[in-house]
Design a protein around this motif. Structure first.
Motif, mmCIF file in Angstrom:
data_model
loop_
_atom_site.group_PDB
_atom_site.id
_atom_site.type_symbol
_atom_site.label_atom_id
_atom_site.label_comp_id
_atom_site.label_asym_id
_atom_site.label_seq_id
_atom_site.Cartn_x
_atom_site.Cartn_y
_atom_site.Cartn_z
ATOM 1 N N LEU A 144 3.194 -0.464 2.702
ATOM 2 C CA LEU A 144 2.469 -1.758 1.709
ATOM 3 C C LEU A 144 1.897 -1.119 0.129
ATOM 4 O O LEU A 144 1.588 0.439 0.313
ATOM 5 N N LYS A 166 7.451 -9.165 4.149
ATOM 6 C CA LYS A 166 6.047 -10.111 2.992
ATOM 7 C C LYS A 166 4.801 -9.769 3.042
ATOM 8 O O LYS A 166 4.117 -9.853 4.428
ATOM 9 N N ALA A 167 4.249 -9.663 1.909
ATOM 10 C CA ALA A 167 2.940 -9.424 1.683
ATOM 11 C C ALA A 167 1.900 -10.241 1.319
ATOM 12 O O ALA A 167 2.597 -10.518 -0.457
ATOM 13 N N PHE A 196 -0.221 -9.524 5.916
ATOM 14 C CA PHE A 196 1.134 -9.566 5.692
ATOM 15 C C PHE A 196 1.593 -9.284 7.577
ATOM 16 O O PHE A 196 0.859 -8.951 8.034
#
Length: 256
Positions: A147, A171-172, A183
């Motif tokens: 991330l 996806k975050a 996330f």
């Protein structure tokens, strides 16, 4: 008075009109009053009709659809900036070779390339509530990834934490207070994806929801405007997808 009294009378030096009898006066008063009533009623009716027309939504507005982007290739993970003046997205480029983050100003101009990946894939991006940073997950080989945050005009990337990712499931999203990021990540080594929370101040990661034995992955989290609830998509082993919600502070997930 007699009927002969009506008309012109006098000595020739002045004319005098004798007043009409009372019944004519009463009739004129009634007629005048009726006309005033009709006029007042008409004015009130027209006023109300005008107010009604003014209060109704206009039906003459023209809606136009304008293309924001007309690029070749594939575009994923669209996200508007907090002031809706810019759009961040991931694009595999005109040569379909590398997935990178681009930022496009609404209303024109060319998109700015923010990241420069050499391997792996980026499929999701989100703006911080203050508009100062973008967050994204990068997924590489062997379902390993990380991330990151990066300024929306480009600059050094900041690595936040490692993540386990199914291909493209990175996806975050930011929480509304800007203090945490939600996330998809594995809650146990080698396990299916659950929903995790990373707190920026402490650098700690916690599992918010772990998948059960009937779940393949938990994906696409999003946070409610008040920051109290997280919604996500659950993919079962039979490949059926459902939407669940869970309190941000933790608790039992509820199927919607």
């Amino acid at each position: 008075a007699t009927s002969s009294d009506y008309g012109r009378a006098g000595n020739g030096t002045e004319d005098r009109i004798n007043p009409p009898p009372a019944r004519f006066l009463n009739r004129n008063i009634l007629i005048g009053g009726a006309l005033l009533t009709i006029a007042a009623g008409s004015f009130l009716l027209l006023s109300r009709m005008w107010h009604f027309r003014e209060s109704q939504p206009s039906q003459t507005h023209t809606v136009r659809t304008l293309p924001l982007m007309t690029f070749p290739g594939e575009i994923e993970g669209l996200a508007f900036s907090p002031d809706a003046s810019q759009l961040a997205f991931t694009w595999n480029g005109p040569d379909f070779a590398r997935w990178d983050i681009y930022v496009q100003r609404i209303g024109g101009g060319r998109p700015i390339r923010i990241t420069h990946t050499q391997t792996g894939m980026i499929t999701g991006v989100d703006w911080s509530p203050d508009g100062r940073f973008l967050v994204f997950g990068w997924c590489g080989d062997e379902n390993r990834g990380a991330l990151y945050t990066i300024p929306p005009l480009g600059g050094p990337e900041r690595r936040l934490t490692d993540v386990a990712c199914d291909w493209g499931m990175t996806k975050a999203v930011w929480t509304p207070d800007g203090q945490s990021i939600v996330f998809s990540d594995a809650c146990t080594p080698g396990g299916s994806l659950g929903i995790a929370v990373f707190t920026l101040a402490s650098g700690q990661k916690r599992c918010l929801v772990a998948p059960d034995s009937n779940t393949v992955d938990l994906e696409n989290p999003t946070v409610s405007p008040d920051g109290n609830t997280v919604a996500f998509r659950s993919v079962s082993t039979s490949r059926v997808e459902d939407i669940f919600t869970v309190p941000f502070g933790g608790g039992n997930a509820r199927r919607l």
